[in-house]
Design an enzyme around this catalytic site. Structure first.
Site, PDB file in Angstrom:
ATOM      1  CG  MET A 236       1.223   3.421  -6.201  1.00 46.05           C
ATOM      2  SD  MET A 236       0.181   4.674  -5.439  1.00 46.05           S
ATOM      3  CE  MET A 236       0.483   6.070  -6.510  1.00 46.05           C
TER       4      MET A 236
ATOM      5  CB  SER B 256       4.373   3.370   1.378  1.00 48.97           C
ATOM      6  OG  SER B 256       3.802   2.095   1.526  1.00 48.97           O
TER       7      SER B 256
ATOM      8  N   GLY C  95       0.844  -1.179   0.000  1.00 45.89           N
ATOM      9  CA  GLY C  95       0.000   0.000   0.000  1.00 45.89           C
ATOM     10  C   GLY C  95       0.878   1.227   0.000  1.00 45.89           C
ATOM     11  CB  THR C  96       2.903   2.729  -2.051  1.00 44.39           C
ATOM     12  OG1 THR C  96       3.522   1.597  -1.438  1.00 44.39           O
ATOM     13  CG2 THR C  96       3.935   3.834  -2.183  1.00 44.39           C
ATOM     14  CB  VAL C  97       0.153   7.722  -1.688  1.00 46.07           C
ATOM     15  CG1 VAL C  97      -1.162   7.144  -1.203  1.00 46.07           C
ATOM     16  CG2 VAL C  97       0.967   8.257  -0.510  1.00 46.07           C
TER      17      VAL C  97
END
Length: 537
Positions: A437, A374, A355-357
């Site tokens: 990402m 993240s 899960g990353t932005v």
């Protein structure tokens, strides 16, 4: 003349590239990108806009990041590219033996054991101090407003929130996780798409960080709350670990790919995997994008790069071989020779999701930022510190429990890190920031986007819209359902274990901003696989 303007492509275009002159912000959430644009219009620069967007994303996309995240950045300003590594270290008191004493053979994905020092707030502070024009208090204002007043849940966000809730409800039954449910499922369920959600605790924490320039998070009230909750629940993280953290300015690493320099943050990040793959691939000629030979060589190069990355990459002063050795032309030639006409069986770990932005910003003063932030595996460790809204990351899960491995768990160490911002230059001129990402998809996404841009001349939106592939392990390769079926069949015929994947979000989520060196005009692309948007003026 803008170097990448090809609009033609053999697959559906979801939207056109975005053009603007004065400034641009590209990210996965409309509200966050608009927050960045708001800061630009107030007189802030691209660095201020990146901080505002990143802080806002902890509120409007908590399924991927939070105040308890890590962060990395590449910043082009004053005719130079600067690198920032804001990844935290493991607690000083942790060790392989102590983890085994708790009954674990491997590092768990949730709970206090995989929690490392959060670095994201230190990234915001450091970027603001070094290159910002506005105060941190002004820059964090939009995020604080959304946290306190709330916002409606967007479609992809709602989907992943529900997925995380279902997983946590079934598996995180210990009392230590109660605060996650109180914060992110306040009505006993995840918020629905279009429903308002707010987090007053999150707002108070951001306000405290803003008013103290981050001091409260690492040395003050917030640090005390984090350390106390850790101690109460048998965690290893201490106030000393938080107090000793500092974001580090680093020299970015690069390879030259067909006349363009492709830049990444050096290890402990896995950007070196993308660079090594490109170093191998530049030894081949690719006549067309939609060809089995093109995809085959890309996949094989990624396999070899991952085999090296997962064997050698960790905190740089713990590595047996440095970045220059891994990225040398001689070594690239040696590895390139291993790419044959059939799929190989590499020695590497097993990539999995995350899960990353990622966000990119640019302004009319010439500043450009590539920023990534993240938790890990969505909401991270499942630990939320009471009264703060701080969801802590679980980056320690990537450590090895093998004491002889280069990335072996030990106290005060940075682990192999999946999040990587990218940047492209040509000569002494910036082309711009890019990123994709998504866990171990990230180097693979970087390779595909760079080649779509340089080898095949696609504009940013077309480069992102192109169907993607992802090598998983052994000879297994997953391809998007839009991937040409005849090419998937041909890849299978030369030994690849091809699987068509219906879930588009597993192939990463990217953003791109390129700058025309003659006119200063920006052209941007955003991710159709999520709630991505570009705000520009």
């Amino acid at each position: 003349m803008m170097p990448f303007t090809n609009q033609s492509q053999p697959y559906p275009v979801t939207r056109n590239a975005t053009y603007a002159k004065n400034g641009m912000v590209a990210t996965s959430q409309p509200l966050a990108s608009q927050a960045g644009l708001e800061i630009l219009k107030k007189g802030g620069n691209a660095i201020d806009a990146a901080i505002a967007t990143a802080a806002c994303l902890t509120v409007v996309e908590p399924t991927s990041n939070g105040i308890g995240s890590d962060a990395f950045a590449l910043v082009w300003t004053k005719d130079k590219l600067h690198g920032l590594n804001a990844s935290g270290r493991s607690p000083k008191s942790i060790s392989i033996d102590k983890v085994k004493e708790k009954g674990y053979d491997g590092i768990p994905t949730h709970g206090w054991v995989p929690v490392t020092v959060p670095g994201a707030p230190s990234a915001w502070v450091e970027l603001s101090k070094e290159f910002g024009k506005l105060s941190l208090k002004e820059v964090l204002e939009p995020a604080i407003t959304y946290a306190s007043e709330g916002y409606p849940i967007s479609p992809v966000l709602g989907k992943f929130w529900k997925k995380a809730y279902t997983n946590f409800k079934a598996n995180l039954t210990d009392d230590v996780f109660n605060n996650w449910f109180k914060t992110f499922a306040p009505n006993g369920r995840p918020p629905k798409v279009g429903e308002m959600w707010s987090s007053p605790d999150h707002a108070k924490t951001l306000q405290s960080i803003a008013e103290t320039d981050g001091e409260s998070f690492y040395h003050g009230e917030l640090a005390e709350k984090i350390a106390a909750f850790s101690q109460e629940n048998g965690g290893f993280l201490s106030s000393t670990d938080l107090a000793e953290h500092k974001a580090e300015w680093v020299d970015p690493i690069k390879v030259n790919y067909r006349g363009y320099d492709v830049w990444e943050i050096p290890p402990n990040g896995q950007g070196i995997v993308a660079l090594q793959a490109l170093n191998m691939l530049k030894g081949f000629e690719f006549k067309e994008k939609e060809a089995v030979d093109t995809y085959h060589k890309q996949i094989e190069a990624i396999k070899l790069a991952f085999a090296d990355g997962q064997r050698h990459v960790t905190q740089e002063n713990h590595m047996h071989y440095n970045s220059n050795q891994i990225l040398s032309e001689a070594y690239a030639q040696t590895r390139r020779k291993l790419i044959s006409e059939e799929a190989m069986q590499p020695e590497a770990g097993e990539p999995f999701g995350s899960g990353t932005v990622y966000l990119a910003t640019a302004d009319n003063e010439g500043n450009m930022v590539s920023f990534i932030q993240s938790n890990y595996m969505g909401f991270g460790s499942g630990i939320v510190v009471p009264g703060t809204g701080i969801a802590l990351q679980n980056r320690g899960h990537n450590f090895s429990m093998d004491p002889d491995h280069v990335n072996a768990l030990q106290g005060g160490k940075q682990t192999y890190h999946t999040i990587i911002p990218g940047f492209l230059t040509k000569g002494a001129q910036p082309v711009g920031p890019f990123g994709v990402m998504g866990g171990f998809m990230q180097p693979q996404g970087h390779v595909q986007v760079v080649m779509n841009t340089i080898d095949f001349g696609l504009n940013p939106q077309a480069a992102l819209d192109a169907p993607r592939w992802q090598w998983m392990k052994d000879k297994r390769v997953e391809v998007e359902h839009r991937f040409a079926h005849h090419l998937a069949q041909e890849l299978a015929e030369i030994g690849h274990d091809i699987h068509i994947q219906l879930e588009p979000n597993s192939f990463g989520r990217g953003q791109i901003i390129w700058r025309d060196p003659d006119t200063g005009v920006f052209v941007g692309g955003t991710e159709a696989r999520t709630d991505g948007t570009i705000s520009a003026w």
